[in-house]
Design an enzyme around this catalytic site. Structure first.
Site, PDB file in Angstrom:
ATOM      1  N   GLY A  18      21.844  60.066 -46.477  1.00 35.67           N
ATOM      2  CA  GLY A  18      21.647  59.188 -47.634  1.00 35.67           C
ATOM      3  C   GLY A  18      20.352  59.528 -48.353  1.00 35.67           C
ATOM      4  N   ASP A 110      18.647  60.183 -38.823  1.00 33.05           N
ATOM      5  CA  ASP A 110      19.036  60.509 -37.456  1.00 33.05           C
ATOM      6  C   ASP A 110      20.136  61.588 -37.378  1.00 33.05           C
ATOM      7  OD1 ASP A 110      19.325  59.353 -34.541  1.00 33.05           O
ATOM      8  OD2 ASP A 110      21.337  59.402 -35.403  1.00 33.05           O
ATOM      9  N   ASP A 134      16.676  52.821 -44.390  1.00 28.76           N
ATOM     10  CA  ASP A 134      16.931  51.888 -43.276  1.00 28.76           C
ATOM     11  C   ASP A 134      15.723  51.719 -42.351  1.00 28.76           C
ATOM     12  OD1 ASP A 134      19.500  51.487 -44.134  1.00 28.76           O
ATOM     13  OD2 ASP A 134      20.335  53.084 -42.879  1.00 28.76           O
ATOM     14  N   ASP A 136      15.145  53.048 -39.575  1.00 27.93           N
ATOM     15  CA  ASP A 136      15.692  52.778 -38.237  1.00 27.93           C
ATOM     16  C   ASP A 136      15.412  53.910 -37.250  1.00 27.93           C
ATOM     17  OD1 ASP A 136      17.294  54.647 -39.430  1.00 27.93           O
ATOM     18  OD2 ASP A 136      19.197  53.684 -38.973  1.00 27.93           O
ATOM     19  N   ARG A 178      23.644  48.484 -42.087  1.00 26.02           N
ATOM     20  CA  ARG A 178      24.921  48.289 -41.389  1.00 26.02           C
ATOM     21  C   ARG A 178      24.709  47.950 -39.924  1.00 26.02           C
ATOM     22  NH1 ARG A 178      27.698  53.334 -43.283  1.00 26.02           N
ATOM     23  NH2 ARG A 178      26.899  52.876 -45.330  1.00 26.02           N
TER      24      ARG A 178
HETATM   25  P1  ATP Z   1      21.064  58.127 -43.267  1.00 20.78           P
HETATM   26  O1  ATP Z   1      20.248  57.398 -42.224  1.00 20.78           O
HETATM   27  O2  ATP Z   1      20.513  57.944 -44.611  1.00 20.78           O
HETATM   28  O3  ATP Z   1      22.545  57.881 -43.153  1.00 20.78           O
HETATM   29  P2  ATP Z   1      21.457  60.573 -41.801  1.00 20.78           P
HETATM   30  O4  ATP Z   1      20.686  61.841 -41.750  1.00 20.78           O
HETATM   31  O5  ATP Z   1      21.550  59.803 -40.521  1.00 20.78           O
HETATM   32  O6  ATP Z   1      20.849  59.716 -42.981  1.00 20.78           O
HETATM   33  P3  ATP Z   1      24.254  61.333 -41.591  1.00 20.78           P
HETATM   34  O7  ATP Z   1      25.341  61.262 -42.600  1.00 20.78           O
HETATM   35  O8  ATP Z   1      24.432  60.651 -40.307  1.00 20.78           O
HETATM   36  O9  ATP Z   1      22.934  60.859 -42.360  1.00 20.78           O
HETATM   37  O10 ATP Z   1      23.989  62.891 -41.265  1.00 20.78           O
HETATM   38  C1  ATP Z   1      23.781  63.843 -42.296  1.00 20.78           C
HETATM   39  C2  ATP Z   1      24.471  65.134 -41.944  1.00 20.78           C
HETATM   40  O11 ATP Z   1      23.926  65.654 -40.725  1.00 20.78           O
HETATM   41  C3  ATP Z   1      25.968  65.016 -41.677  1.00 20.78           C
HETATM   42  O12 ATP Z   1      26.732  65.032 -42.850  1.00 20.78           O
HETATM   43  C4  ATP Z   1      26.227  66.234 -40.824  1.00 20.78           C
HETATM   44  O13 ATP Z   1      26.361  67.399 -41.619  1.00 20.78           O
HETATM   45  C5  ATP Z   1      24.939  66.329 -39.998  1.00 20.78           C
HETATM   46  N1  ATP Z   1      25.141  65.678 -38.704  1.00 20.78           N
HETATM   47  C6  ATP Z   1      25.253  64.348 -38.459  1.00 20.78           C
HETATM   48  N2  ATP Z   1      25.480  64.086 -37.148  1.00 20.78           N
HETATM   49  C7  ATP Z   1      25.528  65.300 -36.540  1.00 20.78           C
HETATM   50  C8  ATP Z   1      25.751  65.735 -35.187  1.00 20.78           C
HETATM   51  N3  ATP Z   1      25.965  64.854 -34.203  1.00 20.78           N
HETATM   52  N4  ATP Z   1      25.742  67.035 -34.941  1.00 20.78           N
HETATM   53  C9  ATP Z   1      25.522  67.942 -35.921  1.00 20.78           C
HETATM   54  N5  ATP Z   1      25.326  67.613 -37.208  1.00 20.78           N
HETATM   55  C10 ATP Z   1      25.315  66.321 -37.531  1.00 20.78           C
END
Ligand code: ATP
Length: 325
Positions: A18, A110, A134, A136, A178
């Protein structure tokens, strides 16, 4: 393919997950501090999708000029399911190797760090910069974007309060979160909300409705902040209306919370975390995030971040109720 300068080590950079206000300030900090240290910077577009598609540009001093005050991310963001697969990661590694990149900085949350952890296991030195509204992520007091999002929310809350008190109204305001009530609790304290409903703490809607019906805390306005993880604001509003017999208005803030020019705090945080991320790579570190703890910028292993989740500050949550009496 763009030809890359000879004799310079490269640092790749991407934003993922995000978007959060202040990501651009972090891109600027990483780019300029890397160039200052004689590195070449390659910005991949749309997060891990850009690594898979080999979609990048060289970032120079000019590329990051005039972006410190812009929300969103000039490198764009995307969620890539393909990157979670062995095949997707193989393509990403091939592209990084093809472009002589062994060092990578990812800006995101994360999930983004889990992707960086996988790349680390495949030989890329990877460092994360926390950016998610978030807030978090364990190991850092603040993530980039959180402070700006809070400021956006409290600004809107003031506007809602104006109309609520003019018309003797009760508002249910839904904010992001969420799985986490961190935004709701902090926004609730900062905007003097009367009730804060979050996923981490059970609440009694009947009790709340009774209070509202009986005296409404003696105010002409009642503001109820709801983290989206608790349920739909409209459903909660309907229940309160039914139980309290009072008209309820709803405001779902949604994506407004992500936008806007970053606050001073987020810009300074981005500058400091950006610098530390480059320093960490120069020191040979990998598989870790840079985080803000107290007054210091520290390096925290991804392992720790994956193990722990940031909790809400229960004292702050309790204080919100005491102060809203
Ligand atoms: P936000 O907290 O804003 O949602 P985020 O970094 O946690 O940010 P995610 O959509 O969970 O957002 O992850 C971003 C990208 O990281 C995913 O689209 C994917 O390409 C990669 N990713 C997420 N989880 C994994 C995983 N377990 N293993 C490998 N790549 C991952």
């Amino acid at each position: 393919m763009i030809s890359l300068a000879e004799n310079k080590e490269r640092i790749a950079l991407l934003t993922s997950g995000g978007d959060a206000s202040g990501m651009n300030a972090a891109i600027r900090a990483v780019t300029r501090y890397s160039i200052y240290n004689n590195y070449e910077v390659i910005g991949f577009y749309e997060g891990y999708k850009g690594l898979i598609n080999n979609n990048f540009d060289i970032l120079n001093l000019n590329s990051v000029s005039g972006i410190i005050d812009r929300g969103g991310t000039i490198l764009y963001s995307a969620r890539s399911e393909e990157f979670k697969t062995e095949d997707g990661q193989k393509k990403a590694i091939e592209n990084l190797k093809k472009n002589n990149v062994e060092k990578l900085i990812v800006i995101g949350g994360d999930g983004t760090f889990r992707g960086a952890h996988d790349l680390h296991k495949k030989g890329i030195k990877a460092i994360g910069i926390p950016a998610t509204i978030d807030n978090d992520i364990a190991g850092t007091d603040y993530s980039i974007g959180f402070d700006t999002a809070l400021n956006v929310i409290i600004d809107i809350m003031s506007k809602i309060r104006d109309t609520a008190s003019s018309h003797d109204r009760l508002f249910v305001i839904e904010v992001m979160g969420r799985q986490s009530g961190v935004i709701a609790v902090n926004a609730g304290v900062a905007s003097a909300a009367d009730y804060i409903l979050i996923p981490e703490v059970d609440f009694d809607l009947v009790k709340i409705a009774n209070e509202i019906r009986n005296h409404r805390k003696g105010k002409r306005h009642t503001l109820v902040i709801v983290a989206e993880g608790v349920g739909k604001a409209n459903d909660i509003a309907s229940s309160i209306k039914l139980l309290a017999g009072h008209e309820v208005r709803v405001s779902v803030l949604g994506h407004i919370q992500r936008g806007g020019s970053p606050s001073a705090m987020d810009r300074i945080l981005a500058a400091r975390l950006g610098q530390k991320a480059v320093d960490a790579l120069m020191d040979g570190k990998s598989d870790a995030m840079v985080g803000y703890q107290g007054k210091e910028i520290k390096i925290i292993d991804f392992e720790y971040i994956f193990k722990y989740k940031r909790k809400i500050d229960k004292n702050l949550y309790d204080l919100a109720f005491i102060l809203s009496l």
